[in-house]
Design a protein around this motif. Structure first.
Motif, PDB file in Angstrom:
ATOM      1  N   PHE A   1     -25.765  -1.149   1.582  1.00  0.00           N
ATOM      2  CA  PHE A   1     -25.456  -2.419   2.276  1.00  0.00           C
ATOM      3  C   PHE A   1     -23.740  -2.600   2.102  1.00  0.00           C
ATOM      4  O   PHE A   1     -23.236  -3.121   2.975  1.00  0.00           O
ATOM      5  CB  PHE A   1     -26.117  -3.442   1.385  1.00  0.00           C
ATOM      6  N   GLY A   2     -23.082  -1.837   0.877  1.00  0.00           N
ATOM      7  CA  GLY A   2     -21.824  -1.939   0.792  1.00  0.00           C
ATOM      8  C   GLY A   2     -21.107  -1.185   1.714  1.00  0.00           C
ATOM      9  O   GLY A   2     -19.988  -1.829   2.359  1.00  0.00           O
ATOM     10  N   PHE A   3     -21.448  -0.124   2.107  1.00  0.00           N
ATOM     11  CA  PHE A   3     -20.722   0.782   3.071  1.00  0.00           C
ATOM     12  C   PHE A   3     -21.119   0.223   4.420  1.00  0.00           C
ATOM     13  O   PHE A   3     -19.834  -0.190   5.160  1.00  0.00           O
ATOM     14  CB  PHE A   3     -21.461   1.956   3.323  1.00  0.00           C
ATOM     15  N   ALA A   4     -22.114  -0.602   4.860  1.00  0.00           N
ATOM     16  CA  ALA A   4     -22.156  -1.247   6.046  1.00  0.00           C
ATOM     17  C   ALA A   4     -21.165  -2.465   6.078  1.00  0.00           C
ATOM     18  O   ALA A   4     -21.018  -2.960   7.294  1.00  0.00           O
ATOM     19  CB  ALA A   4     -23.774  -1.692   6.033  1.00  0.00           C
ATOM     20  N   THR A   5     -21.272  -3.245   5.161  1.00  0.00           N
ATOM     21  CA  THR A   5     -20.454  -4.530   5.113  1.00  0.00           C
ATOM     22  C   THR A   5     -19.016  -4.128   5.240  1.00  0.00           C
ATOM     23  O   THR A   5     -18.307  -4.529   5.950  1.00  0.00           O
ATOM     24  CB  THR A   5     -20.460  -4.974   3.691  1.00  0.00           C
ATOM     25  N   ALA A   6     -18.489  -2.957   4.631  1.00  0.00           N
ATOM     26  CA  ALA A   6     -17.131  -2.359   4.745  1.00  0.00           C
ATOM     27  C   ALA A   6     -16.929  -2.215   6.210  1.00  0.00           C
ATOM     28  O   ALA A   6     -15.817  -2.562   6.648  1.00  0.00           O
ATOM     29  CB  ALA A   6     -16.769  -1.496   3.611  1.00  0.00           C
ATOM     30  N   LYS A   7     -17.823  -1.384   6.729  1.00  0.00           N
ATOM     31  CA  LYS A   7     -17.713  -0.967   8.015  1.00  0.00           C
ATOM     32  C   LYS A   7     -17.616  -2.178   8.950  1.00  0.00           C
ATOM     33  O   LYS A   7     -16.685  -2.145   9.912  1.00  0.00           O
ATOM     34  CB  LYS A   7     -18.628   0.063   8.421  1.00  0.00           C
ATOM     35  N   ARG A   8     -18.559  -3.129   8.783  1.00  0.00           N
ATOM     36  CA  ARG A   8     -18.334  -4.351   9.682  1.00  0.00           C
ATOM     37  C   ARG A   8     -17.011  -5.222   9.629  1.00  0.00           C
ATOM     38  O   ARG A   8     -16.572  -5.481  10.640  1.00  0.00           O
ATOM     39  CB  ARG A   8     -19.691  -5.193   9.301  1.00  0.00           C
ATOM     40  N   LEU A   9     -16.835  -5.374   8.246  1.00  0.00           N
ATOM     41  CA  LEU A   9     -15.483  -5.935   8.073  1.00  0.00           C
ATOM     42  C   LEU A   9     -14.321  -5.008   8.847  1.00  0.00           C
ATOM     43  O   LEU A   9     -13.410  -5.734   9.418  1.00  0.00           O
ATOM     44  CB  LEU A   9     -15.185  -6.244   6.682  1.00  0.00           C
ATOM     45  N   LEU A  10     -14.412  -4.115   8.704  1.00  0.00           N
ATOM     46  CA  LEU A  10     -13.219  -3.184   9.311  1.00  0.00           C
ATOM     47  C   LEU A  10     -13.235  -3.243  10.766  1.00  0.00           C
ATOM     48  O   LEU A  10     -12.156  -3.483  11.520  1.00  0.00           O
ATOM     49  CB  LEU A  10     -13.386  -1.623   8.997  1.00  0.00           C
ATOM     50  N   GLU A  11     -14.502  -3.210  11.270  1.00  0.00           N
ATOM     51  CA  GLU A  11     -14.687  -3.471  12.827  1.00  0.00           C
ATOM     52  C   GLU A  11     -14.186  -4.675  13.353  1.00  0.00           C
ATOM     53  O   GLU A  11     -13.863  -4.783  14.440  1.00  0.00           O
ATOM     54  CB  GLU A  11     -16.099  -3.274  13.129  1.00  0.00           C
ATOM     55  N   GLU A  12     -14.094  -5.864  12.513  1.00  0.00           N
ATOM     56  CA  GLU A  12     -13.676  -6.989  12.631  1.00  0.00           C
ATOM     57  C   GLU A  12     -12.218  -7.379  12.449  1.00  0.00           C
ATOM     58  O   GLU A  12     -11.736  -8.401  12.615  1.00  0.00           O
ATOM     59  CB  GLU A  12     -14.560  -8.215  11.859  1.00  0.00           C
ATOM     60  N   GLY A  13     -11.577  -6.213  12.101  1.00  0.00           N
ATOM     61  CA  GLY A  13     -10.038  -6.249  11.907  1.00  0.00           C
ATOM     62  C   GLY A  13      -9.594  -6.216  10.336  1.00  0.00           C
ATOM     63  O   GLY A  13      -8.396  -6.542  10.544  1.00  0.00           O
ATOM     64  N   ALA A  14     -10.732  -6.429   9.499  1.00  0.00           N
ATOM     65  CA  ALA A  14     -10.134  -6.559   7.989  1.00  0.00           C
ATOM     66  C   ALA A  14      -9.491  -5.347   7.620  1.00  0.00           C
ATOM     67  O   ALA A  14      -9.636  -4.240   8.190  1.00  0.00           O
ATOM     68  CB  ALA A  14     -11.156  -7.116   7.205  1.00  0.00           C
ATOM     69  N   GLN A  15      -8.818  -5.599   6.612  1.00  0.00           N
ATOM     70  CA  GLN A  15      -8.398  -4.221   5.611  1.00  0.00           C
ATOM     71  C   GLN A  15      -9.242  -4.219   4.616  1.00  0.00           C
ATOM     72  O   GLN A  15      -9.498  -5.286   3.963  1.00  0.00           O
ATOM     73  CB  GLN A  15      -6.950  -4.417   5.221  1.00  0.00           C
ATOM     74  N   VAL A  16      -9.727  -3.138   4.138  1.00  0.00           N
ATOM     75  CA  VAL A  16     -10.664  -3.166   3.044  1.00  0.00           C
ATOM     76  C   VAL A  16     -10.394  -1.850   2.096  1.00  0.00           C
ATOM     77  O   VAL A  16     -10.068  -0.887   2.440  1.00  0.00           O
ATOM     78  CB  VAL A  16     -11.985  -2.638   3.540  1.00  0.00           C
ATOM     79  N   ALA A  17     -10.389  -2.334   0.907  1.00  0.00           N
ATOM     80  CA  ALA A  17     -10.304  -1.407  -0.235  1.00  0.00           C
ATOM     81  C   ALA A  17     -11.897  -1.317  -0.811  1.00  0.00           C
ATOM     82  O   ALA A  17     -12.361  -2.191  -1.192  1.00  0.00           O
ATOM     83  CB  ALA A  17      -9.160  -1.938  -1.357  1.00  0.00           C
ATOM     84  N   LEU A  18     -12.016   0.088  -0.872  1.00  0.00           N
ATOM     85  CA  LEU A  18     -13.392   0.572  -1.506  1.00  0.00           C
ATOM     86  C   LEU A  18     -12.966   0.846  -2.830  1.00  0.00           C
ATOM     87  O   LEU A  18     -12.239   1.689  -3.015  1.00  0.00           O
ATOM     88  CB  LEU A  18     -13.895   1.679  -0.604  1.00  0.00           C
ATOM     89  N   TRP A  19     -13.859   0.510  -3.678  1.00  0.00           N
ATOM     90  CA  TRP A  19     -13.858   0.627  -5.011  1.00  0.00           C
ATOM     91  C   TRP A  19     -15.233   1.552  -5.472  1.00  0.00           C
ATOM     92  O   TRP A  19     -16.144   0.933  -5.102  1.00  0.00           O
ATOM     93  CB  TRP A  19     -13.885  -0.279  -6.133  1.00  0.00           C
ATOM     94  N   ASP A  20     -14.930   2.781  -6.276  1.00  0.00           N
ATOM     95  CA  ASP A  20     -16.183   3.192  -6.733  1.00  0.00           C
ATOM     96  C   ASP A  20     -15.787   4.087  -7.901  1.00  0.00           C
ATOM     97  O   ASP A  20     -14.705   4.549  -7.937  1.00  0.00           O
ATOM     98  CB  ASP A  20     -16.739   3.872  -5.667  1.00  0.00           C
ATOM     99  N   VAL A  21     -16.979   4.082  -8.892  1.00  0.00           N
ATOM    100  CA  VAL A  21     -16.596   5.240  -9.977  1.00  0.00           C
ATOM    101  C   VAL A  21     -16.926   6.653  -9.710  1.00  0.00           C
ATOM    102  O   VAL A  21     -16.422   7.562 -10.237  1.00  0.00           O
ATOM    103  CB  VAL A  21     -17.390   4.658 -11.155  1.00  0.00           C
TER     104      VAL A  21
END
Length: 104
Positions: free
Chosen positions: A1-21
């Motif tokens: 769900f995290g990837f899909a959320t980031a992708k959707r936000l990017l599609e809507e024009g947002a800038q996204v910082a992904l964090w992961d260990v």
């Protein structure tokens, strides 16, 4: 769900910082979102460490500006329903996968 959320936000024009260990998983997500250019910023971070979080929080602020929103998606990698997996099933919090993303 995290990837899909980031992708959707990017599609809507947002800038996204992904964090992961998980550096490898983070690199893979960054590659899959590469068509969004400099609006996606992968950052390796262990959210179980305040030192790591404080250091990692600087990159999105410097690169993308201050966040307008924060989306936190934590996953343990287990496909079982949350109620079917005990709280400690994934090990201690510092060992769980975490995928928060800053949104601007």
């Amino acid at each position: 769900f995290g990837f899909a959320t980031a992708k959707r936000l990017l599609e809507e024009g947002a800038q996204v910082a992904l964090w992961d260990v998980n550096e490898q998983g983070l690199a893979s997500a960054g590659e899959r979102l590469a068509d969004h250019g400099d609006r996606v910023l992968p950052v390796v971070v262990d959210v179980g460490s305040s030192t790591s979080v404080n250091a990692a929080a600087q990159r999105p602020r410097e690169t993308l500006g201050p966040p307008d929103a924060l989306v936190n998606h934590e996953a343990t990698g287990d496909a079982a329903a949350p109620w079917a997996v005990g709280r400690d099933a994934a090990g201690p919090p510092s060992r769980r996968k975490r995928r928060p993303c800053f949104v601007r």
